[in-house]
Design a protein around this motif. Structure first.
Motif, PDB file in Angstrom:
ATOM      1  N   LYS A   1      -2.625  -2.630  -0.915  1.00  0.00           N
ATOM      2  CA  LYS A   1      -1.827  -3.478  -1.818  1.00  0.00           C
ATOM      3  C   LYS A   1      -1.281  -2.708  -3.009  1.00  0.00           C
ATOM      4  O   LYS A   1      -0.973  -3.278  -4.039  1.00  0.00           O
ATOM      5  CB  LYS A   1      -2.635  -4.682  -2.287  1.00  0.00           C
TER       6      LYS A   1
ATOM      7  N   HIS B   1      -2.156  -3.404   3.950  1.00  0.00           N
ATOM      8  CA  HIS B   1      -1.527  -4.520   3.241  1.00  0.00           C
ATOM      9  C   HIS B   1      -0.150  -4.144   2.694  1.00  0.00           C
ATOM     10  O   HIS B   1       0.172  -2.995   2.478  1.00  0.00           O
ATOM     11  CB  HIS B   1      -2.410  -5.050   2.107  1.00  0.00           C
ATOM     12  N   ALA B   2       0.655  -5.153   2.471  1.00  0.00           N
ATOM     13  CA  ALA B   2       2.008  -4.963   1.959  1.00  0.00           C
ATOM     14  C   ALA B   2       1.974  -4.587   0.480  1.00  0.00           C
ATOM     15  O   ALA B   2       1.068  -4.962  -0.251  1.00  0.00           O
ATOM     16  CB  ALA B   2       2.809  -6.244   2.157  1.00  0.00           C
TER      17      ALA B   2
ATOM     18  N   PRO C   1       7.795  -1.029  -0.967  1.00  0.00           N
ATOM     19  CA  PRO C   1       6.993  -0.440   0.103  1.00  0.00           C
ATOM     20  C   PRO C   1       6.704   1.047  -0.133  1.00  0.00           C
ATOM     21  O   PRO C   1       7.524   1.764  -0.704  1.00  0.00           O
ATOM     22  CB  PRO C   1       7.864  -0.622   1.348  1.00  0.00           C
TER      23      PRO C   1
ATOM     24  N   HIS D   1       3.200  -2.655   7.609  1.00  0.00           N
ATOM     25  CA  HIS D   1       3.583  -3.360   6.380  1.00  0.00           C
ATOM     26  C   HIS D   1       4.741  -2.691   5.643  1.00  0.00           C
ATOM     27  O   HIS D   1       4.669  -2.456   4.437  1.00  0.00           O
ATOM     28  CB  HIS D   1       2.384  -3.516   5.446  1.00  0.00           C
ATOM     29  N   SER D   2       5.811  -2.380   6.366  1.00  0.00           N
ATOM     30  CA  SER D   2       7.064  -1.848   5.805  1.00  0.00           C
ATOM     31  C   SER D   2       6.955  -0.442   5.229  1.00  0.00           C
ATOM     32  O   SER D   2       7.817  -0.020   4.470  1.00  0.00           O
ATOM     33  CB  SER D   2       7.626  -2.786   4.731  1.00  0.00           C
TER      34      SER D   2
ATOM     35  N   SER E   1       4.729  -6.511  10.371  1.00  0.00           N
ATOM     36  CA  SER E   1       4.600  -5.515   9.302  1.00  0.00           C
ATOM     37  C   SER E   1       5.900  -5.115   8.653  1.00  0.00           C
ATOM     38  O   SER E   1       5.891  -4.363   7.699  1.00  0.00           O
ATOM     39  CB  SER E   1       3.922  -4.259   9.861  1.00  0.00           C
TER      40      SER E   1
END
Length: 133
Positions: free
Chosen positions: A50, A75-76, A80, A101-102, A127
């Motif tokens: 995160k 996690h995103a 990004p 997650h990008s 993601s």
């Protein structure tokens, strides 16, 4: 660790994970890792949860992370995280780099790595978009 700049550092022969940004529950600021060398280390080298981590112009060589990844981001994060102009060579891991997650891998060179599950793990279908040039 968040909101940090790590520049021109040399990480060698560490027995535990080298850099961990963030924790598993709280989002936070952006950090930067640039012009660093990660050599002959055990466990993951750059991990975040995160937290946005920008990794540029770094060398990852002769690291071992079994089980695990050399670099992974859980996690995103916003914006990004990405890896740009990095070299990954002669590493051993389940996966060299996780891009869920990008997260993005931009203009990087990956060669002579040994993996269990593949060099680049693209994450799950939710993601986001990943770019490899």
């Amino acid at each position: 660790m968040n909101n940090k700049l790590l520049k021109n550092n040399f990480f060698e022969s560490n027995l535990e994970s080298t850099l961990q940004f963030g924790d598993t529950e709280v989002a936070g600021g952006q950090s930067f890792v640039t012009n660093c060398i990660f050599r002959n280390n055990l466990r993951s080298q750059v991990s975040s949860s995160k937290k946005t981590v920008t990794v540029e112009n770094c060398l990852f060589e002769n690291n071992i992370s079994l089980p695990g990844e050399i670099c992974g981001n859980g996690h995103a994060s916003n914006p990004p995280s990405y890896y740009k102009n990095c070299i990954f060579r002669n590493n051993q891991a389940d996966i060299i780099i996780g891009l869920g997650h990008s997260k993005s891998l931009i203009n990087c060179l990956l060669y002579n790595n040994t993996t269990t599950y593949g060099t680049v793990y693209m994450g799950t279908c939710w993601s986001g978009i990943n770019i490899i040039n």
